[in-house]
Design a protein around this motif. Structure first.
Motif, mmCIF file in Angstrom:
data_model
loop_
_atom_site.group_PDB
_atom_site.id
_atom_site.type_symbol
_atom_site.label_atom_id
_atom_site.label_comp_id
_atom_site.label_asym_id
_atom_site.label_seq_id
_atom_site.Cartn_x
_atom_site.Cartn_y
_atom_site.Cartn_z
ATOM 1 N N ASN A 31 0.845 -1.189 0.000
ATOM 2 C CA ASN A 31 0.000 0.000 0.000
ATOM 3 C C ASN A 31 0.879 1.236 0.000
ATOM 4 O O ASN A 31 2.097 1.143 0.162
ATOM 5 C CB ASN A 31 -0.955 0.031 1.214
ATOM 6 C CG ASN A 31 -0.218 0.136 2.530
ATOM 7 O OD1 ASN A 31 0.509 1.090 2.777
ATOM 8 N ND2 ASN A 31 -0.411 -0.839 3.405
ATOM 9 N N ARG A 50 -4.430 1.057 -1.430
ATOM 10 C CA ARG A 50 -3.856 -0.275 -1.572
ATOM 11 C C ARG A 50 -3.328 -0.471 -2.992
ATOM 12 O O ARG A 50 -3.734 0.223 -3.922
ATOM 13 C CB ARG A 50 -4.905 -1.331 -1.234
ATOM 14 C CG ARG A 50 -5.443 -1.171 0.165
ATOM 15 C CD ARG A 50 -6.317 -2.328 0.610
ATOM 16 N NE ARG A 50 -6.996 -2.012 1.863
ATOM 17 C CZ ARG A 50 -6.409 -2.001 3.040
ATOM 18 N NH1 ARG A 50 -5.137 -2.268 3.154
ATOM 19 N NH2 ARG A 50 -7.111 -1.711 4.117
ATOM 20 N N SER A 51 -2.473 -1.458 -3.132
ATOM 21 C CA SER A 51 -1.803 -1.654 -4.414
ATOM 22 C C SER A 51 -2.772 -2.039 -5.525
ATOM 23 O O SER A 51 -2.472 -1.865 -6.703
ATOM 24 C CB SER A 51 -0.715 -2.719 -4.289
ATOM 25 O OG SER A 51 -1.262 -3.948 -3.858
ATOM 26 N N ASN A 52 -3.954 -2.554 -5.151
ATOM 27 C CA ASN A 52 -4.931 -2.932 -6.183
ATOM 28 C C ASN A 52 -5.959 -1.830 -6.450
ATOM 29 O O ASN A 52 -6.935 -2.041 -7.172
ATOM 30 C CB ASN A 52 -5.651 -4.232 -5.820
ATOM 31 C CG ASN A 52 -6.429 -4.107 -4.524
ATOM 32 O OD1 ASN A 52 -6.343 -3.103 -3.827
ATOM 33 N ND2 ASN A 52 -7.185 -5.139 -4.203
ATOM 34 N N GLU A 53 -5.743 -0.664 -5.850
ATOM 35 C CA GLU A 53 -6.626 0.479 -6.084
ATOM 36 C C GLU A 53 -5.914 1.488 -6.972
ATOM 37 O O GLU A 53 -4.682 1.589 -6.955
ATOM 38 C CB GLU A 53 -7.022 1.135 -4.756
ATOM 39 C CG GLU A 53 -7.832 0.215 -3.848
ATOM 40 C CD GLU A 53 -8.129 0.852 -2.498
ATOM 41 O OE1 GLU A 53 -7.188 1.352 -1.844
ATOM 42 O OE2 GLU A 53 -9.309 0.835 -2.099
ATOM 43 N N ARG A 54 -6.675 2.266 -7.687
ATOM 44 C CA ARG A 54 -6.091 3.251 -8.600
ATOM 45 C C ARG A 54 -6.355 4.679 -8.145
ATOM 46 O O ARG A 54 -5.592 5.584 -8.465
ATOM 47 C CB ARG A 54 -6.642 3.053 -10.008
ATOM 48 C CG ARG A 54 -6.182 1.773 -10.658
ATOM 49 C CD ARG A 54 -4.661 1.755 -10.849
ATOM 50 N NE ARG A 54 -4.176 0.437 -11.179
ATOM 51 C CZ ARG A 54 -3.576 -0.365 -10.306
ATOM 52 N NH1 ARG A 54 -3.414 0.018 -9.035
ATOM 53 N NH2 ARG A 54 -3.144 -1.554 -10.660
ATOM 54 N N THR A 67 0.767 1.628 -10.310
ATOM 55 C CA THR A 67 1.803 0.666 -9.932
ATOM 56 C C THR A 67 2.722 0.333 -11.109
ATOM 57 O O THR A 67 3.861 -0.070 -10.888
ATOM 58 C CB THR A 67 1.172 -0.626 -9.379
ATOM 59 O OG1 THR A 67 0.215 -1.110 -10.316
ATOM 60 C CG2 THR A 67 0.505 -0.374 -8.037
#
Lengths: 113, 114
Positions: A31, A50-54, A67
């Protein structure tokens, strides 16, 4: 070199304008967080993405995360004099790392009334 | 509830003296961090405690620096034989877990070595 480098180092704007600060990092993250610091004292957490959010919003704050480019931006809309502070990004490493938050060197934002 | 507290808020000491800085984390937070921040600079990681695990001391700049955390709560950072370059703000933070959790910071201790 340091994980989590903010850009610019200093930013001066007029009240009411938007402020954009950028953060670049080098390794994989779990994150990315943005913190604010007034007068060289304790930091206050602003937002976590978080890393899966843009993209994420919180009040006048908007954070984006790319990312693929290993970069994030913090946008403060309709800035106020009270937003004057230093802003730091911090990256959270993937699980298994003993020290899991690494701070950048910060952007000093000055909002002129 | 109460946040992270640190004491003293300011400390002036003579070169060569030892100092102890205290941090009281938020109750129930298992992770505790110490950072150092020189004037106008970013945060320099010093040491990290997580539960009963061995601390990560990889950020301590020299063997004059040590820290302990008693009973999984209060932590003390000790600097022996202080040098002028040790002058900085020492920040403590705690988080409910590790894994890159949100950190709650104390107000810091401003250390001045004369």
């Amino acid at each position: 070199s340091q994980q989590g480098e903010e850009d610019p180092q200093a930013l001066s704007i007029q009240e009411g304008e938007n402020a954009t600060m950028n953060c670049s990092y080098k390794t994989s993250i779990n994150n990315l967080q943005w913190y604010r610091q007034n007068s060289g004292r304790g930091l206050v957490h602003l937002i976590l993405i978080r890393s899966n959010e843009r993209e994420k919003h919180s009040g006048r704050l908007r954070v984006t995360l790319d990312t693929s480019k290993k970069s994030s931006s913090l946008l403060i809309t309709a800035s106020r004099a009270a937003d004057t502070a230093s802003y730091f990004c911090a990256t959270g490493s993937p699980r298994g790392s003993a020290r899991q938050l690494t701070f950048g060197s910060g952007t000093q934002l000055t909002v002129l009334p | 509830g109460a946040g992270v507290s640190q004491s003293p808020s300011n400390k002036v000491t003579e070169k060569g003296k030892d100092v102890e800085l205290r941090c009281d984390p938020i109750s129930g937070h298992t992770a505790l961090y110490w950072y150092r921040q020189s004037l106008g600079q970013g945060l320099e990681f010093l040491i990290y405690f997580q539960g009963n695990s061995a601390p990560d001391k990889s950020g301590l700049p020299s063997d004059r620096f040590s820290a302990e955390r008693t009973g999984g709560s209060v932590s003390t950072l000790t600097i022996q034989r202080t040098q002028q370059e040790d002058s900085a703000v020492y920040l403590c933070a705690s988080s409910i877990t590790s894994g890159g959790s949100k950190q709650y910071f104390g107000p810091g201790t401003r250390l001045t070595v004369t």
